[in-house]
Each structure stands twice: as C-alpha cells, then as structure tokens.
Write a protein that holds these residues in place. Structure first.
Motif, PDB file in Angstrom:
ATOM      1  N   PRO A  19       0.804  -1.228   0.000  1.00  0.00           N
ATOM      2  CA  PRO A  19       0.000   0.000   0.000  1.00  0.00           C
ATOM      3  C   PRO A  19       0.834   1.274   0.000  1.00  0.00           C
ATOM      4  CG  PRO A  19      -0.936  -1.597   1.507  1.00  0.00           C
ATOM      5  CD  PRO A  19       0.384  -2.159   1.061  1.00  0.00           C
ATOM      6  N   ALA A  20       1.924   1.306   0.767  1.00  0.00           N
ATOM      7  CA  ALA A  20       2.755   2.515   0.818  1.00  0.00           C
ATOM      8  C   ALA A  20       3.419   2.772  -0.534  1.00  0.00           C
ATOM      9  CB  ALA A  20       3.808   2.377   1.913  1.00  0.00           C
ATOM     10  N   LEU A  21       3.926   1.717  -1.156  1.00  0.00           N
ATOM     11  CA  LEU A  21       4.563   1.859  -2.463  1.00  0.00           C
ATOM     12  C   LEU A  21       3.561   2.300  -3.516  1.00  0.00           C
ATOM     13  CD1 LEU A  21       6.852   1.523  -4.486  1.00  0.00           C
ATOM     14  CD2 LEU A  21       6.346  -0.936  -4.552  1.00  0.00           C
ATOM     15  N   MET A  22       2.384   1.714  -3.511  1.00  0.00           N
ATOM     16  CA  MET A  22       1.357   2.085  -4.487  1.00  0.00           C
ATOM     17  C   MET A  22       0.929   3.538  -4.301  1.00  0.00           C
ATOM     18  SD  MET A  22      -0.840  -1.466  -4.552  1.00  0.00           S
ATOM     19  CE  MET A  22      -1.895  -0.970  -5.921  1.00  0.00           C
ATOM     20  N   ARG A  23       0.860   3.984  -3.052  1.00  0.00           N
ATOM     21  CA  ARG A  23       0.511   5.373  -2.785  1.00  0.00           C
ATOM     22  C   ARG A  23       1.586   6.324  -3.311  1.00  0.00           C
ATOM     23  NH1 ARG A  23      -0.084   4.816   2.113  1.00  0.00           N
ATOM     24  NH2 ARG A  23       1.936   5.557   2.871  1.00  0.00           N
ATOM     25  N   ARG A  24       2.861   5.960  -3.120  1.00  0.00           N
ATOM     26  CA  ARG A  24       3.948   6.815  -3.610  1.00  0.00           C
ATOM     27  C   ARG A  24       3.947   6.875  -5.137  1.00  0.00           C
ATOM     28  NH1 ARG A  24       6.899   4.095   0.517  1.00  0.00           N
ATOM     29  NH2 ARG A  24       7.998   2.804  -1.016  1.00  0.00           N
ATOM     30  N   ASN A  25       3.643   5.757  -5.783  1.00  0.00           N
ATOM     31  CA  ASN A  25       3.567   5.775  -7.238  1.00  0.00           C
ATOM     32  C   ASN A  25       2.453   6.693  -7.727  1.00  0.00           C
ATOM     33  OD1 ASN A  25       5.696   4.032  -8.038  1.00  0.00           O
ATOM     34  ND2 ASN A  25       4.484   2.241  -7.495  1.00  0.00           N
ATOM     35  N   ARG A  26       1.311   6.648  -7.068  1.00  0.00           N
ATOM     36  CA  ARG A  26       0.201   7.538  -7.449  1.00  0.00           C
ATOM     37  C   ARG A  26       0.601   8.997  -7.267  1.00  0.00           C
ATOM     38  NH1 ARG A  26      -2.972   3.561  -4.595  1.00  0.00           N
ATOM     39  NH2 ARG A  26      -3.094   4.961  -2.786  1.00  0.00           N
ATOM     40  N   GLN A  27       1.276   9.288  -6.174  1.00  0.00           N
ATOM     41  CA  GLN A  27       1.682  10.672  -5.923  1.00  0.00           C
ATOM     42  C   GLN A  27       2.662  11.164  -6.978  1.00  0.00           C
ATOM     43  OE1 GLN A  27       3.155  10.208  -1.907  1.00  0.00           O
ATOM     44  NE2 GLN A  27       1.153  10.648  -0.983  1.00  0.00           N
ATOM     45  N   LEU A  28       3.572  10.295  -7.416  1.00  0.00           N
ATOM     46  CA  LEU A  28       4.509  10.688  -8.458  1.00  0.00           C
ATOM     47  C   LEU A  28       3.787  10.932  -9.769  1.00  0.00           C
ATOM     48  CD1 LEU A  28       7.396  11.100  -9.541  1.00  0.00           C
ATOM     49  CD2 LEU A  28       7.478   8.629  -9.957  1.00  0.00           C
ATOM     50  N   TYR A  29       2.922  10.011 -10.161  1.00  0.00           N
ATOM     51  CA  TYR A  29       2.237  10.148 -11.447  1.00  0.00           C
ATOM     52  C   TYR A  29       1.316  11.358 -11.483  1.00  0.00           C
ATOM     53  CZ  TYR A  29       3.922   5.507 -12.769  1.00  0.00           C
ATOM     54  OH  TYR A  29       4.712   4.437 -13.092  1.00  0.00           O
ATOM     55  N   GLN A  30       0.783  11.738 -10.334  1.00  0.00           N
ATOM     56  CA  GLN A  30      -0.074  12.918 -10.298  1.00  0.00           C
ATOM     57  C   GLN A  30       0.675  14.191 -10.672  1.00  0.00           C
ATOM     58  OE1 GLN A  30      -1.670  12.576  -6.339  1.00  0.00           O
ATOM     59  NE2 GLN A  30      -3.472  11.432  -7.009  1.00  0.00           N
ATOM     60  N   THR A  31       2.007  14.189 -10.537  1.00  0.00           N
ATOM     61  CA  THR A  31       2.809  15.350 -10.931  1.00  0.00           C
ATOM     62  C   THR A  31       3.191  15.321 -12.404  1.00  0.00           C
ATOM     63  OG1 THR A  31       4.986  14.360 -10.458  1.00  0.00           O
ATOM     64  CG2 THR A  31       3.802  15.346  -8.604  1.00  0.00           C
ATOM     65  N   LEU A  32       2.915  14.204 -13.083  1.00  0.00           N
ATOM     66  CA  LEU A  32       3.403  14.027 -14.444  1.00  0.00           C
ATOM     67  C   LEU A  32       2.305  13.960 -15.501  1.00  0.00           C
ATOM     68  CD1 LEU A  32       6.087  11.277 -13.712  1.00  0.00           C
ATOM     69  CD2 LEU A  32       6.506  13.722 -14.114  1.00  0.00           C
ATOM     70  N   ILE A  33       1.129  13.497 -15.122  1.00  0.00           N
ATOM     71  CA  ILE A  33       0.057  13.332 -16.094  1.00  0.00           C
ATOM     72  C   ILE A  33      -1.207  14.015 -15.590  1.00  0.00           C
ATOM     73  CG2 ILE A  33       0.993  11.131 -16.939  1.00  0.00           C
ATOM     74  CD1 ILE A  33      -1.223   9.744 -15.320  1.00  0.00           C
ATOM     75  N   VAL A  34      -2.151  14.203 -16.505  1.00  0.00           N
ATOM     76  CA  VAL A  34      -3.459  14.765 -16.145  1.00  0.00           C
ATOM     77  C   VAL A  34      -4.523  13.769 -16.600  1.00  0.00           C
ATOM     78  CG1 VAL A  34      -2.652  17.145 -16.319  1.00  0.00           C
ATOM     79  CG2 VAL A  34      -3.663  16.038 -18.322  1.00  0.00           C
ATOM     80  N   PRO A  35      -5.707  13.823 -15.983  1.00  0.00           N
ATOM     81  CA  PRO A  35      -6.769  12.891 -16.381  1.00  0.00           C
ATOM     82  C   PRO A  35      -7.026  12.947 -17.879  1.00  0.00           C
ATOM     83  CG  PRO A  35      -7.365  13.996 -14.340  1.00  0.00           C
ATOM     84  CD  PRO A  35      -6.107  14.660 -14.827  1.00  0.00           C
ATOM     85  N   GLY A  36      -7.179  11.772 -18.457  1.00  0.00           N
ATOM     86  CA  GLY A  36      -7.422  11.666 -19.889  1.00  0.00           C
ATOM     87  C   GLY A  36      -6.190  11.359 -20.707  1.00  0.00           C
ATOM     88  N   ASP A  37      -4.988  11.530 -20.128  1.00  0.00           N
ATOM     89  CA  ASP A  37      -3.764  11.205 -20.858  1.00  0.00           C
ATOM     90  C   ASP A  37      -3.723   9.719 -21.187  1.00  0.00           C
ATOM     91  OD1 ASP A  37      -2.710  13.755 -20.904  1.00  0.00           O
ATOM     92  OD2 ASP A  37      -1.344  13.452 -19.211  1.00  0.00           O
ATOM     93  N   LEU A  38      -3.242   9.411 -22.388  1.00  0.00           N
ATOM     94  CA  LEU A  38      -3.016   8.021 -22.778  1.00  0.00           C
ATOM     95  C   LEU A  38      -1.626   7.606 -22.322  1.00  0.00           C
ATOM     96  CD1 LEU A  38      -3.853   5.449 -24.346  1.00  0.00           C
ATOM     97  CD2 LEU A  38      -2.824   6.497 -26.382  1.00  0.00           C
ATOM     98  N   THR A  39      -1.527   6.441 -21.682  1.00  0.00           N
ATOM     99  CA  THR A  39      -0.250   5.962 -21.169  1.00  0.00           C
ATOM    100  C   THR A  39      -0.057   4.503 -21.562  1.00  0.00           C
ATOM    101  OG1 THR A  39      -1.226   5.329 -19.036  1.00  0.00           O
ATOM    102  CG2 THR A  39      -0.327   7.560 -19.213  1.00  0.00           C
ATOM    103  N   PHE A  40       1.216   4.135 -21.800  1.00  0.00           N
ATOM    104  CA  PHE A  40       1.582   2.745 -22.091  1.00  0.00           C
ATOM    105  C   PHE A  40       2.429   2.217 -20.939  1.00  0.00           C
ATOM    106  CE2 PHE A  40       1.631   2.886 -27.081  1.00  0.00           C
ATOM    107  CZ  PHE A  40       0.273   3.131 -27.084  1.00  0.00           C
TER     108      PHE A  40
END
Length: 245
Positions: A19-40
C-alpha cells in the motif's frame, strides 16, 4: 501451470502490492500526467503501475508477454485498462524470452542477460530456468492502434533500447529502468532517445517513487551521474521529458 510459476506470481504480488509503495507511485504520477492522458505500461508484470496510472485518471494500455502474468492481469485488472499480451521490440515477430520462475520480474528478451547477470550484485540467486515463446509487436504499431501516448513506462530488464527501436517519433514522457551493473543497456536507451528528440532527465532510486533531483537535467549530467553509480548501488527509473521545440 507450473508450481514455480504460481509461486512466482504470488511472490510478486506480495512485493509490489504494498500500500505505501502504491501510494507513492500515485503521488509521483499525479505530478506528471493529467486525467485523460493516454499511457503505455510496458512490462506491466502484476499491474501495480497500470493501476496507479488509472487512479490518476489516465487511459492505460498495459503490455505483458509472460503468459502466467498476462493471465493474472486478464483476471484482475479493471476492465477499462487495455491488456496486450505481447512484448515490444524493433519489429513484429515471435521471440524466446528467458524466464526465471522464482524471480519472474527479471525475465527478459535480452539474450545476453543470463550471462551478464552472473557478475551483477543482486542477481546471485537468480536462475533463468525456463523459456517462453512470446509475441513481439512495436510501439509504432501500438500507436497506430491506440493513439499517441503522453507517457511510456518501460521496465523490461535490459531490453529497453530495443523497445524504443520500434518507435519512430518522440513522445512527451518516457521512463525506463536502469541497472548500475548493466550500464551498456542504459547507454543504448539514451542514444535512442537522442535520435528521437531533445530530452531532459530526472531519476528515481529504487522503489522510492520520488525524484532524486530537485530539477530536470541534461543528458550530459545524467551520463555523468550514471558513471558514478557503483554496480551494487541498486536499480531505479530514469524519466525523460521532451523539451518543447
């Protein structure tokens, strides 16, 4: 399905569904993408990065060639994440993947990895004891099918440059795993990125899921930093951000 494969899946789930790792990943991605972005998500493994991207509102295409993990993802991923049970490479083909049943996260299409890893710290107990024939497609083909992604995450154990060899245009954001004991793999990725466009870089050490540098730096700075990493200093991810023309 072999017992070793099942145990490998369970081991990965226990490691990465933290859970802690998954939360940190979400926090990082929130600084890099916006809703609706396509990601691979290339090398989706047990799907934690794909889930983190989806949590941030991204549209996600997840790629996983290992049959046992593709089956796991097919049953467990949210239905709005597109799963492609294939590897990515320079051309569309079939290929033999070296598989470690006990440590499946280090399975790879890089033919030389089992020999190279003999002297790499952290790989002393890894044995590539099986092989799997997998489908290989290209980034260009997947862009034609799904659209141009805002972000491409690549974690394929030294095969990253070959993945990018199947891409003929720059994308806004790319991340790839670096292995200090395999500097030639990172060098190949950087050379390919330089061919595609002008990028700036930042680094995430290990599974910290937070940038190591307070600013984005040029390729020369990154090469210098990589050259200073001891072989046993641990892996991580390099993020490459396209510099606007």
């Amino acid at each position: 399905m072999r017992l070793g494969s099942i145990l490998g899946v369970l081991r990965s789930v226990m490691i990465y569904y933290n859970p802690a790792l998954m939360r940190r990943n979400r926090q990082l991605y929130q600084t890099l993408i916006v809703p609706g972005d396509l990601t691979f998500d290339i090398g989706a493994h047990v799907g934690t990065r794909a889930r983190a991207l989806r949590h941030c509102g991204a549209r996600v295409v997840a790629f996983e060639p290992q049959p046992v993990f593709a089956s796991f993802l097919r049953w467990t991923l949210p239905r709005d994440i597109i799963l492609v049970a294939a590897a990515l490479g320079k051309t569309e083909t079939r290929a033999q993947m070296a598989v470690s049943q006990r440590h499946p996260t280090v399975s790879s299409l890089r033919d030389s990895l089992p020999d190279e890893a003999r002297t790499m710290p952290g790989f002393e107990h890894v044995r590539w004891d099986s092989r799997a024939e997998v489908t290989v497609t290209t980034l260009d083909a997947m862009i034609a099918a799904h659209g141009v992604p805002r972000y491409i995450k690549i974690d394929v154990e030294g095969y990253e440059a070959e993945v990018l060899a199947g891409l003929s245009r720059p994308v806004s954001l790319v991340s790839f795993e670096y292995l200090p004991g395999l500097p030639q793999a990172s060098a190949g990725v950087l050379a390919r990125l330089a061919e595609l466009g002008s990028y700036e870089f930042n680094v995430v050490r290990g599974e910290n899921a937070g940038f190591d540098w307070p600013d984005w730096r040029d390729m020369a700075s990154l090469r210098n930093w990589l050259g200073q990493q001891a072989p046993d200093s641990g892996s991580g991810d390099i993020y490459a951000r396209l510099i606007a023309a």
